[in-house]
Design an enzyme around this catalytic site. Structure first.
Site, PDB file in Angstrom:
ATOM      1  N   ARG A  64       0.481  -8.502 -14.352  1.00 39.14           N
ATOM      2  CA  ARG A  64       1.771  -8.988 -14.888  1.00 39.14           C
ATOM      3  C   ARG A  64       2.104 -10.477 -14.659  1.00 39.14           C
ATOM      4  NH1 ARG A  64       1.666  -4.026 -13.562  1.00 39.14           N
ATOM      5  NH2 ARG A  64       2.177  -4.465 -11.348  1.00 39.14           N
ATOM      6  N   GLU A 101       0.937  -2.861  -1.321  1.00 41.68           N
ATOM      7  CA  GLU A 101       1.960  -1.675  -0.715  1.00 41.68           C
ATOM      8  C   GLU A 101       1.207  -0.296  -0.953  1.00 41.68           C
ATOM      9  OE1 GLU A 101       5.142  -1.727  -3.499  1.00 41.68           O
ATOM     10  OE2 GLU A 101       6.551  -0.589  -2.329  1.00 41.68           O
TER      11      GLU A 101
END
Ligand code: AMP
Length: 176
Positions: A64, A101
């Site tokens: 993105r 993450e």
């Protein structure tokens, strides 16, 4: 950007629970990309952080970061460099592994993408733990570039990602 525009952007972001793994709240920015006014104000907000004369190139991080990064590069009249996941770039690369993450990964840059001394703007959609952006910054430095600014559309402040980016300026449009 005024608080009314910020609220419009925040409202458009879709929180997707347990994607791509249980426990993750994924910030889906596709409703913003699909709306011309929201997309335009997002790019204006990101470019407002930049002193145009102080950067030479824009780096966008897979995937993105390519969307925001190339639109920001176009708006600033600068070239765009993709930092991609392992094995995707066709030419000779520098690689860097990092913790996510949700997992571990490797990113790469073409080894001729940055000239020594060039000043770089790093763009990604979201700053979480900071591992991805820190790895991209390491790649820039290995090629002799200088990271002027790392700018993100979203920052998950509670994950303290900017602590890993302590040797460059860090800005974000929306903070959670
Ligand atoms: P990190 O390395 O932890 O800062 O993670 C940042 C990268 O992972 C960015 O490229 C994001 O696109 C993606 N990412 C991490 N957490 C999320 C999330 N909660 N929602 C959407 N994207 C995320």
């Amino acid at each position: 950007m005024n608080s009314f525009d910020i609220i419009k952007l925040e409202k458009a972001i879709r929180d997707v629970l347990d994607f791509p793994k249980p426990g993750i709240i994924f910030k889906d920015i596709t409703p913003i990309l699909a709306d011309p006014d929201l997309l335009s104000s997002s790019i204006k907000a990101l470019t407002s952080f930049v002193n145009n004369s102080s950067i030479d190139k824009v780096i966008g991080i897979d995937a993105r970061g390519f969307i925001f990064g190339s639109l920001v590069a176009g708006a600033l009249g600068k070239g765009f460099i993709p930092v991609r996941k392992e094995g995707k770039l066709p030419w000779k690369t520098e690689s860097q592994s990092y913790d996510l993450e949700y997992g571990q990964s490797v990113i790469e840059i073409h080894n001729d993408a940055i000239l020594p001394g060039e000043r770089i703007l790093v763009i990604d959609d979201l700053l979480a733990t900071g591992g991805t952006a820190a790895a991209a910054i390491k790649l820039v430095k290995r090629l002799g570039g200088i990271v002027d600014l790392a700018a993100f559309f979203i920052e998950l402040e509670f994950l303290n990602g900017r602590e890993l980016l302590n040797d460059c300026e860090v800005k974000s449009v929306l903070k959670y």
